[in-house]
Structures are given as C-alpha cells and as structure tokens.
Enzyme design. Sequence first.
Site, PDB file in Angstrom:
ATOM      1  N   CYS A  15       2.377  -7.425  12.919  1.00  0.00           N
ATOM      2  CA  CYS A  15       3.165  -6.200  12.768  1.00  0.00           C
ATOM      3  C   CYS A  15       2.851  -5.202  13.874  1.00  0.00           C
ATOM      4  CB  CYS A  15       2.902  -5.577  11.404  1.00  0.00           C
ATOM      5  SG  CYS A  15       3.696  -6.447  10.036  1.00  0.00           S
ATOM      6  N   SER A  24       4.898  -1.936  -9.036  1.00  0.00           N
ATOM      7  CA  SER A  24       3.570  -2.544  -9.014  1.00  0.00           C
ATOM      8  C   SER A  24       2.759  -2.086 -10.216  1.00  0.00           C
ATOM      9  CB  SER A  24       2.840  -2.160  -7.723  1.00  0.00           C
ATOM     10  OG  SER A  24       1.451  -2.406  -7.832  1.00  0.00           O
ATOM     11  N   GLN A  83      -0.546  -0.400  -9.104  1.00  0.00           N
ATOM     12  CA  GLN A  83      -0.376   0.980  -8.655  1.00  0.00           C
ATOM     13  C   GLN A  83      -0.158   1.914  -9.838  1.00  0.00           C
ATOM     14  OE1 GLN A  83       2.850   0.643  -5.841  1.00  0.00           O
ATOM     15  NE2 GLN A  83       1.492   0.031  -4.168  1.00  0.00           N
TER      16      GLN A  83
END
Length: 302
Positions: free
Chosen positions: A282, A116, A119
């Site tokens: 989730c 990423s 990131q």
Amino acid sequence: MSSTNPDNTPARPEGGYAGASDEAIAFHYDVGTDFYRLWLDPRLIYSAARWRGPLDRGPMPRVSLETAQLAKLDFHLDAVRVEECKTLLDVGCGWGAVLKRALERGVERATGLTLSRDQAQHVRSQDWPGADVRLESYEVFTPDGPIDGIISIGAFEHFVRPGYEPAHRQGIYRSFFERCHGWLRKGGALSLQSICWGYVDRAYAAKAVPTYVFPDSDLPWPNEVFEAANPFFDVVYAESRAEDYALTLRAWLKALRAQKAEIVAGHGEKIFDHYEKYLRRCTYAFENNTVTLMRFVMSRRG
C-alpha cells in the site's frame, strides 16, 4: 438501540449489503484489538493522519504519528463546525477516536456505526459519557432525531464491491449521500475521508483491487464522489493527499516490524507476514499515485 440479530451480528438490509458484508469486515478488522494496539497510535486510529496542510511547503515537520492523527481528528471536527454540534454521527467509527475527541470538544451525543464486533465491543467498554456505538450499516441506520454533523473516515471504500458497473456504483454512492442529507439538520455539514483511485484506468483498477486484504470492497474515483454528492451537498473543500497516507503507512510498518516477536508469539507468523506485505504494498501504491487520499467537506443543500 443497536439493530443486531439474536446472534449479535449486524442487521442486514433487505437484499443484503450493497458493499462489504459483516463477514468481510470481520476478516480484516476482527483479528483482535490487542493486535492493532501493538502498532497503531494510542487512540487506535486506523486511517491516514494529517501531517501538514496541503499548501505547506518545505521539509516535512518532525511530528509524531499521534500528533498527526490528532490533527486529522480536529480537521474533520472543525469541518463540521463541532462548536455548533450537540449531536454527531461517525459512519465507520473504528475504535471510537472521533467519538471521544468530539465529546472532549463539547458534543453532547456522539454516535458511531461499525460492522466490526471487536470495534463495537471496545467502544462500549470505554463507557464514555455521551457515546453510543451501533453495530449496523448506514444502510439500516435510523437516527433518533436530526444530526448536527456527520464524519466518515475510511468507510466509503467499503460501500461498493468489485465488478459493479459504473451506474450501479453511482447509485449506491448517491444513496449514501441522500441518507446523510436526510439525517442532517439544515445547515449541517459532512466531512468525508476516503482512499480513491489515482491515475489509473478502470481496466487496471479491476485487476488491482486488493481483495486479499479487504474482501467485498472497491475504491471510488474522486469524480464519483463529486457527482454522487451533487444533488444533496455542495462540496466546499477537497484535498488530495497521497503523501499523508504514505507517511502513515510507513509509521505503521515501522511499528509493526518493531513488534514482530510479540505479534508472532501472540497471533502467529502468518498474521505478521500478511500485514507486513499489505502495508508495504500500500505504501508503494500511494507513493506512485496508483491510489490517493481524498478529504471532502460538504455543506447540506436545502
């Protein structure tokens, strides 16, 4: 030095990635660090916290998400005996929480791998002395020397793609553990955290992979982790803690909903709806044991 292409994309291994591409990673993780900052804890940790030990009983302690996330970081650092580590590798380092905590606890050089760009840019902007973030996959990573400890949290889920045959999956997982074995010094340890399939068969799992959330990614079964690691590591500890992820997801969902107005204003209603739906679904999957959270502590053989 980071193994990046001239366009600042990660270098790809010959033949392409075994698991998620950098484009697939960007789809989920590169929507803006400022977006994630609105609903994650202050350390920007995007993986399950550790709310209590697996043998603890009784009512759940009333602790904050931030406290539970710090407990998770310290669990993994304790697992690799951080007090003996001068060097540490974090495979899938996110926004750098493990790196920073490792440096706080005495590690001299902490290296993180991520696909990423958001990131990597965030970690570099912090300018933490001793931290090194590389925009590259474990598949092309070459360390400067032996590593004392390896931690990987929430990356293993991206190592294979949906539809791979079991033998192909196992070969990819085994290659990861073989590489970690080669990087680690004698006596070193690996601490791994991953979402795994729970009480479902392969036919159900093939239909249930949430590719609308994480393209190019599939989950391991716990037995695949044990079998792939076996030639290279002794698994000295393992725990299954679906509850840890369900609690973390509930905390994220509460924070996301509380920030709805700001998220919609800054990122659009579509982004809010997508993440709200995915976090809600989730949570249900962990509560019903469709998936679980596994932590493995492994000691290097040889």
